[in-house]
Design a protein around this motif. Structure first.
Motif, PDB file in Angstrom:
ATOM      1  N   LEU A  71       0.870  -1.168   0.000  1.00 50.12           N
ATOM      2  CA  LEU A  71       0.000   0.000   0.000  1.00 50.12           C
ATOM      3  C   LEU A  71       0.912   1.223   0.000  1.00 50.12           C
ATOM      4  N   CYS A  72       0.615   2.204  -0.848  1.00 53.61           N
ATOM      5  CA  CYS A  72       1.501   3.358  -1.035  1.00 53.61           C
ATOM      6  C   CYS A  72       0.775   4.661  -0.710  1.00 53.61           C
ATOM      7  N   ALA A  73       1.463   5.542   0.007  1.00 55.84           N
ATOM      8  CA  ALA A  73       0.909   6.853   0.348  1.00 55.84           C
ATOM      9  C   ALA A  73       1.931   7.946   0.064  1.00 55.84           C
ATOM     10  N   PRO A  74       1.525   9.009  -0.629  1.00 58.91           N
ATOM     11  CA  PRO A  74       2.452  10.093  -0.925  1.00 58.91           C
ATOM     12  C   PRO A  74       2.751  10.987   0.274  1.00 58.91           C
ATOM     13  N   ASN A  75       1.999  10.792   1.361  1.00 56.53           N
ATOM     14  CA  ASN A  75       2.136  11.682   2.508  1.00 56.53           C
ATOM     15  C   ASN A  75       1.913  10.893   3.798  1.00 56.53           C
ATOM     16  N   ARG A  76       2.915  10.872   4.666  1.00 56.16           N
ATOM     17  CA  ARG A  76       2.816  10.118   5.926  1.00 56.16           C
ATOM     18  C   ARG A  76       1.830  10.712   6.916  1.00 56.16           C
ATOM     19  N   SER A  77       1.384  11.928   6.687  1.00 61.44           N
ATOM     20  CA  SER A  77       0.469  12.536   7.652  1.00 61.44           C
ATOM     21  C   SER A  77      -1.001  12.211   7.369  1.00 61.44           C
ATOM     22  N   ARG A  78      -1.277  11.440   6.331  1.00 62.53           N
ATOM     23  CA  ARG A  78      -2.664  11.062   6.053  1.00 62.53           C
ATOM     24  C   ARG A  78      -3.200  10.215   7.205  1.00 62.53           C
ATOM     25  N   ASP A  79      -4.492  10.388   7.483  1.00 66.62           N
ATOM     26  CA  ASP A  79      -5.105   9.657   8.601  1.00 66.62           C
ATOM     27  C   ASP A  79      -4.938   8.152   8.466  1.00 66.62           C
ATOM     28  N   TRP A  80      -5.176   7.590   7.283  1.00 65.48           N
ATOM     29  CA  TRP A  80      -5.101   6.138   7.157  1.00 65.48           C
ATOM     30  C   TRP A  80      -3.691   5.645   7.437  1.00 65.48           C
ATOM     31  N   VAL A  81      -2.683   6.425   7.060  1.00 66.26           N
ATOM     32  CA  VAL A  81      -1.291   6.031   7.315  1.00 66.26           C
ATOM     33  C   VAL A  81      -1.026   6.040   8.813  1.00 66.26           C
ATOM     34  N   ARG A  82      -1.413   7.115   9.486  1.00 61.80           N
ATOM     35  CA  ARG A  82      -1.197   7.209  10.931  1.00 61.80           C
ATOM     36  C   ARG A  82      -1.978   6.132  11.670  1.00 61.80           C
ATOM     37  N   ASN A  83      -3.202   5.834  11.204  1.00 56.70           N
ATOM     38  CA  ASN A  83      -3.991   4.761  11.818  1.00 56.70           C
ATOM     39  C   ASN A  83      -3.315   3.406  11.623  1.00 56.70           C
ATOM     40  N   LEU A  84      -2.801   3.153  10.421  1.00 58.26           N
ATOM     41  CA  LEU A  84      -2.161   1.868  10.147  1.00 58.26           C
ATOM     42  C   LEU A  84      -0.852   1.735  10.926  1.00 58.26           C
ATOM     43  N   LEU A  85      -0.110   2.816  11.056  1.00 54.98           N
ATOM     44  CA  LEU A  85       1.108   2.780  11.875  1.00 54.98           C
ATOM     45  C   LEU A  85       0.769   2.436  13.324  1.00 54.98           C
ATOM     46  N   ALA A  86      -0.328   2.992  13.830  1.00 54.68           N
ATOM     47  CA  ALA A  86      -0.725   2.733  15.224  1.00 54.68           C
ATOM     48  C   ALA A  86      -1.300   1.325  15.391  1.00 54.68           C
ATOM     49  N   ALA A  87      -2.150   0.888  14.453  1.00 57.39           N
ATOM     50  CA  ALA A  87      -2.830  -0.407  14.586  1.00 57.39           C
ATOM     51  C   ALA A  87      -1.916  -1.582  14.226  1.00 57.39           C
ATOM     52  N   GLY A  88      -1.124  -1.416  13.182  1.00 56.62           N
ATOM     53  CA  GLY A  88      -0.233  -2.493  12.742  1.00 56.62           C
ATOM     54  C   GLY A  88      -0.902  -3.568  11.919  1.00 56.62           C
ATOM     55  N   THR A  89      -2.243  -3.575  11.882  1.00 56.18           N
ATOM     56  CA  THR A  89      -2.987  -4.555  11.091  1.00 56.18           C
ATOM     57  C   THR A  89      -4.129  -3.866  10.361  1.00 56.18           C
ATOM     58  N   CYS A  90      -4.619  -4.542   9.319  1.00 53.04           N
ATOM     59  CA  CYS A  90      -5.728  -4.006   8.533  1.00 53.04           C
ATOM     60  C   CYS A  90      -6.417  -5.136   7.788  1.00 53.04           C
ATOM     61  N   ARG A  91      -7.505  -4.787   7.137  1.00 49.50           N
ATOM     62  CA  ARG A  91      -8.185  -5.681   6.194  1.00 49.50           C
ATOM     63  C   ARG A  91      -8.267  -4.953   4.864  1.00 49.50           C
ATOM     64  N   ARG A 122      -1.127   7.864 -15.953  1.00 47.93           N
ATOM     65  CA  ARG A 122      -1.360   9.317 -15.903  1.00 47.93           C
ATOM     66  C   ARG A 122      -0.447   9.899 -14.841  1.00 47.93           C
ATOM     67  N   VAL A 123      -0.230  11.183 -14.934  1.00 47.63           N
ATOM     68  CA  VAL A 123       0.604  11.874 -13.957  1.00 47.63           C
ATOM     69  C   VAL A 123      -0.217  12.115 -12.696  1.00 47.63           C
ATOM     70  N   SER A 124       0.372  11.848 -11.550  1.00 51.64           N
ATOM     71  CA  SER A 124      -0.275  12.116 -10.274  1.00 51.64           C
ATOM     72  C   SER A 124       0.507  13.223  -9.581  1.00 51.64           C
ATOM     73  N   GLU A 125      -0.159  14.331  -9.301  1.00 49.80           N
ATOM     74  CA  GLU A 125       0.495  15.475  -8.676  1.00 49.80           C
ATOM     75  C   GLU A 125       0.662  15.311  -7.174  1.00 49.80           C
ATOM     76  N   GLU A 126       0.176  14.224  -6.616  1.00 48.90           N
ATOM     77  CA  GLU A 126       0.272  14.013  -5.176  1.00 48.90           C
ATOM     78  C   GLU A 126       1.665  13.587  -4.732  1.00 48.90           C
ATOM     79  N   TRP A 127       2.457  13.055  -5.641  1.00 49.05           N
ATOM     80  CA  TRP A 127       3.784  12.555  -5.285  1.00 49.05           C
ATOM     81  C   TRP A 127       4.805  13.673  -5.417  1.00 49.05           C
ATOM     82  N   PRO A 128       5.842  13.687  -4.576  1.00 49.68           N
ATOM     83  CA  PRO A 128       6.802  14.803  -4.557  1.00 49.68           C
ATOM     84  C   PRO A 128       7.919  14.698  -5.606  1.00 49.68           C
TER      85      PRO A 128
END
Length: 152
Positions: A71-91, A122-128
């Motif tokens: 799973l890839c995220a362009p920004n570590r501050s996104r809620d789902w990223v912070r939630n996954l870092l805290a939970a350690g598991t997902c579905r 396509r180009v994604s402007e979300e990535w740095p």
């Protein structure tokens, strides 16, 4: 204009909550596409909120490379990223499999991200960085992004 272009155009005028709801509805209405090596499929990430403990649903692309899922995220501050870092598991719906999530380093994750962005078409402007960036260029931005390996 293609259906995909029309959908992206409508999404651009929506609030983040409206975009999330529209993507969740779209993914739920689509036939389930199997994981494919070197490609990505749309899934619904379900992870417990770090404060509320409630399950949160987020549309996401699951990437398969070397028979592993990411799973890839362009920004570590996104809620789902912070939630996954805290939970350690997902579905990942509709899999209904419990996955352990591991944040990977640039050596493992840059090729995953490079392949995923190449598959987008396509180009994604979300990535740095620019579309087609080398693994070395991607690695320069590693501390701001998050790539998780998920395994059952």
């Amino acid at each position: 204009m293609t259906q995909a272009d029309d959908f992206r155009s409508r999404m651009a005028t929506m609030s983040p909550a409206e975009r999330n709801a529209a993507m969740l509805a779209r993914i739920r209405s689509m036939p389930v596409v199997p994981y494919t090596e070197g490609g990505y499929v749309l899934r619904i990430l379900e992870v417990r909120g770090r404060a509320s403990g409630e399950v949160r649903s987020t549309p996401i692309a699951a990437v398969q490379l070397h028979e592993r899922l990411y799973l890839c995220a362009p920004n570590r501050s996104r809620d789902w990223v912070r939630n996954l870092l805290a939970a350690g598991t997902c579905r990942l719906s509709p899999d209904e499999t419990e996955y352990k999530a591991t944040l990977v380093d640039a050596e493992e994750g840059a090729p995953v991200l490079s392949g995923y962005l190449g598959q987008l078409g396509r180009v994604s402007e979300e990535w740095p960085f620019e579309q087609g960036a080398s693994n070395e260029e991607i690695a320069k931005h590693w501390d701001t992004m998050a790539i998780f390996r998920v395994a059952a």
